[in-house]
Design a protein around this motif. Structure first.
Motif: not given
Length: 438
Positions: A234, A263, A327, A331
């Protein structure tokens, strides 16, 4: 016959760690949240709930089931047994974890060096239980330290010696000094716990040059490094991420602790540990450290839920075992929120030089430093009178010295909630400054 009195217990007769602040910290913070449910929470480090999808759980499970039958060649009966019976202690998705680490982190590891655990918390406990061989063993940990690590160490009677963190993530000179001070005191420092990427709670990261120096120091001081990496995906900025310590590790100095809570799915409670160190047995034969951890796990949780593992495994398979594309929206949301929070602090406290804050390059957390003591009583006041929750940084230090800082989390809120929370926090800080609390 007269009724007998209930067999009550005395706290003094229980494990001393049960009264330790490290163990009561999480419960206290949860209780505050429950007492003030309408308060805006900038305290919780859990993932954003709007991205959680019940229907996806069933899809992931079906994907993993097809993987067992179509790709691994299991019969219907074998697949059913793998999913629904007691399972292999090391786990049933270890091969997918190894593939994920190779793709996302550049870590090449034998799947047999992976133990799939009940969250990363169990992974920590297993490693600390294995390393604590006697009363002279101690653990070094970069301070401020994730309270779950400190609490786990308490439960296995492993003292934690703090190592200065600072703006670079770890003070290497202090790490060496603490290791040598421990040895001078007749103690044996076993390992150092570190979170190199967007650490909880500090948000600080260690640059690549210092990661290399840290590995060199660990070899010189004969230390293991316990690398915890829940937030590494991230980053705020695009571009290549720095290599993990484990990816740089050529000497098997790093025990790698991982989690799928941030995640993939926190409710699955699936983590893992990569322990490829070789352990010499009484007969001189070498076996993987992971096998030792699996023996402990077999007496703690027996195995990690195969169904929970299957959900994680299905999500991995659906994205080619890389969690980077899986993700993308997460993110983006966390990066947006982090920027929004930092900008909001600047707008509200630009004329208050006594109020400072960190600007992390990613992750969930920002630390705000103020000129007055921040403690649980102030948090209760903040929740009750101002309607905003945050975490006192005192929970992450292993002493009773006053701490003048608090942690804010951006992971479980919207930008609109951040604005409301910061307005309320600004009112609290202004009133504390005017009141002269110290």
């Amino acid at each position: 016959m007269a009724p007998t009195e209930p067999a009550d217990l005395d706290a003094a007769d229980l494990h001393p760690a049960l009264g330790d602040p490290a163990l009561t910290s999480m419960n206290f913070l949860n209780e505050v949240s429950e007492r003030y449910p309408t308060a805006v929470s900038l305290a919780a480090g859990r993932p954003y709930e709007e991205f959680l999808d019940v229907a996806a759980v069933h899809r992931h499970l079906d994907t993993f089931h097809r993987h067992l039958v179509d790709e691994l060649g299991h019969s219907a009966e074998q697949a059913r047994r793998l999913l629904l019976q007691y399972g292999r202690t090391k786990g049933i998705v270890h091969h997918l974890v190894a593939r994920n680490l190779a793709l996302d982190e550049g870590i090449t590891v034998d799947p047999e060096a992976v133990v799939v655990t009940v969250g990363c918390q169990e992974a920590m406990f297993l490693v600390l239980r294995a390393l604590r061989a006697g009363p002279t063993d101690v653990l070094l940990a970069v301070a401020p330290t994730y309270v779950g690590l400190t609490g786990a160490a308490r439960l296995v009677d492993l003292p934690v010696w703090p190592v200065a963190g600072g703006p670079s993530g770890v003070d290497l000179a202090d790490l060496r000094a603490q290791a040598r001070r421990a040895r001078d005191a007749g103690l044996r420092p076993r390992a150092c716990y570190v979170m190199p990427d967007f650490a909880n709670p500090s948000g600080v990261s260690i640059d690549v040059a210092d990661r290399q120096r840290l590995l060199t120091l660990a070899a010189e001081e004969d230390l293991l490094l316990l690398e915890d990496n829940p937030y590494g995906l991230f980053a705020v900025a695009d571009g290549p991420r720095p290599p993990t310590l484990k990816a740089l590790d050529t000497d098997r100095r790093v025990v790698y602790l991982g989690s799928f809570a941030k995640t993939v799915l926190p409710g699955a409670r699936v983590g893992y540990v990569v322990a490829d160190q070789r352990v010499a047995g009484p007969d001189g034969r070498l076996g993987p450290f992971a096998d030792q951890l699996a023996m402990i796990k077999s007496m703690v949780t027996v195995n990690t839920s195969p169904l929970a593992q299957a959900v994680i495994g299905g999500r991995l398979l659906e994205h080619g075992c890389s969690l980077v594309p899986a993700n993308t929206r997460e993110r983006a949301a966390y990066a947006r929120n982090l920027r929004h929070l930092v900008a909001g602090l600047a707008r509200r406290f630009a004329d208050r030089p006594e109020v400072r804050w960190t600007v992390p390059a990613g992750g969930f957390f920002v630390v705000v430093t103020v000129p007055f003591t921040v403690d649980d009583a102030l948090l209760d006041t903040s929740a009750r009178n101002y309607g905003v929750l945050w975490t006192p940084m005192a929970h992450f230090y292993d002493d009773t010295a006053p701490v003048r800082a608090l942690r804010l989390s951006v992971s479980a809120v919207t930008p609109e909630q951040i604005d409301v929370g910061l307005d309320r926090l600004a009112a609290l800080i202004t009133d504390e400054l005017l009141g002269g609390r110290s």
